[in-house]
Design a protein around this motif. Structure first.
Motif, PDB file in Angstrom:
ATOM      1  N   GLY A 283      16.485  16.676   5.989  1.00  0.00           N
ATOM      2  CA  GLY A 283      15.451  16.621   5.076  1.00  0.00           C
ATOM      3  C   GLY A 283      16.001  16.472   3.580  1.00  0.00           C
TER       4      GLY A 283
ATOM      5  N   ARG B 224      19.784  13.290   2.653  1.00  0.00           N
ATOM      6  CA  ARG B 224      18.895  13.367   3.705  1.00  0.00           C
ATOM      7  C   ARG B 224      19.565  13.491   5.127  1.00  0.00           C
ATOM      8  NH1 ARG B 224      14.783   8.742   2.825  1.00  0.00           N
ATOM      9  NH2 ARG B 224      16.958   7.725   2.441  1.00  0.00           N
TER      10      ARG B 224
ATOM     11  N   GLU C 192      12.250  14.980  10.769  1.00  0.00           N
ATOM     12  CA  GLU C 192      13.257  15.815  10.223  1.00  0.00           C
ATOM     13  C   GLU C 192      13.883  16.404  11.521  1.00  0.00           C
ATOM     14  OE1 GLU C 192      13.655  19.548   7.209  1.00  0.00           O
ATOM     15  OE2 GLU C 192      11.927  17.991   6.955  1.00  0.00           O
TER      16      GLU C 192
END
Length: 220
Positions: free
Chosen positions: A214, A195, A150
């Motif tokens: 994320g 994401r 991330e």
């Protein structure tokens, strides 16, 4: 892929080089038609690495080790690169170039097909550089995103295929239609995955910069 070649020429004229060894590797690669990143892309790659200061880098497509050594020039001392290549002659050349540069301790070269090797790796990686078989990008993407941490950056090179990607599939030579279709699918996936935050840039032959934000993404 910069539309105005005068601008591209001007950018190249400002390039200060990367030292005797890398400049020699670049010259030999271009003379022998080894696929390495273009000058504008190499500057962009180094700037991204210097900005994000990764600790772990994954490169898919080593060739002769040119781009890995470019990253070594600007990455933090503790950073390590894992790079994948399947062609024996390029593997041999890359290993020798890593030795000559004194970077064997910071670069791990894995030999074989990326499709298999990607599933043997453990993430997360802070930075992933995709620069291998363009028609395989879309197949590798699910695993690559699993490996990317991330906040990590995915840089994909050669996404515009000398401008072919914007053409209708019927305007592209029949032998190139599969890779044309797959690249368009890949770019759609990058720009529509919740994401990721992705920007497509006309640098070199096109580069996609994707940041993994994320599952929540912070979007409203």
């Amino acid at each position: 892929m910069i539309a105005d070649e005068r601008i591209a020429d001007y950018i190249r004229s400002l390039d200060r080089g990367n030292g005797p060894l890398l400049d020699q590797i670049e010259e030999e690669a271009r003379r022998e038609d080894v696929p390495i990143i273009r000058k504008e892309t190499s500057a962009f790659l180094k700037t991204l690495i210097a900005a994000c200061r990764p600790r772990r880098i994954l490169e898919v497509g080593t060739a002769v080790g040119y781009s890995a050594l470019l990253m070594c020039r600007v990455m933090p001392p503790e950073c390590r690169i894992t790079t994948i290549e399947k062609f024996p002659l390029r593997i041999e050349a890359a290993r020798e170039n890593f030795r000559l540069a004194g970077e064997e301790g910071r670069v791990e070269l894995l030999e074989g097909d990326a499709e298999e090797i990607l599933y043997t790796l453990d993430g997360p990686f802070d930075f992933i550089f995709m620069d291998a078989a363009k028609g395989q990008y879309i197949h590798w993407l699910p695993r690559v995103l699993e490996l990317l941490g991330e906040g990590g950056i995915l840089l994909s090179d050669n996404i515009f295929q000398d401008g072919d990607v914007v053409q209708s599939r019927f305007a592209v030579e029949r032998r190139d239609r599969t890779i044309h279709k797959r690249m368009r699918e890949y770019l759609f996936a990058l720009t529509h995955d919740e994401r990721l935050e992705t920007s497509l840039l006309p640098v070199g032959d096109g580069a996609a910069v994707s940041v993994k934000i994320g599952s929540q993404g912070g979007r409203t």
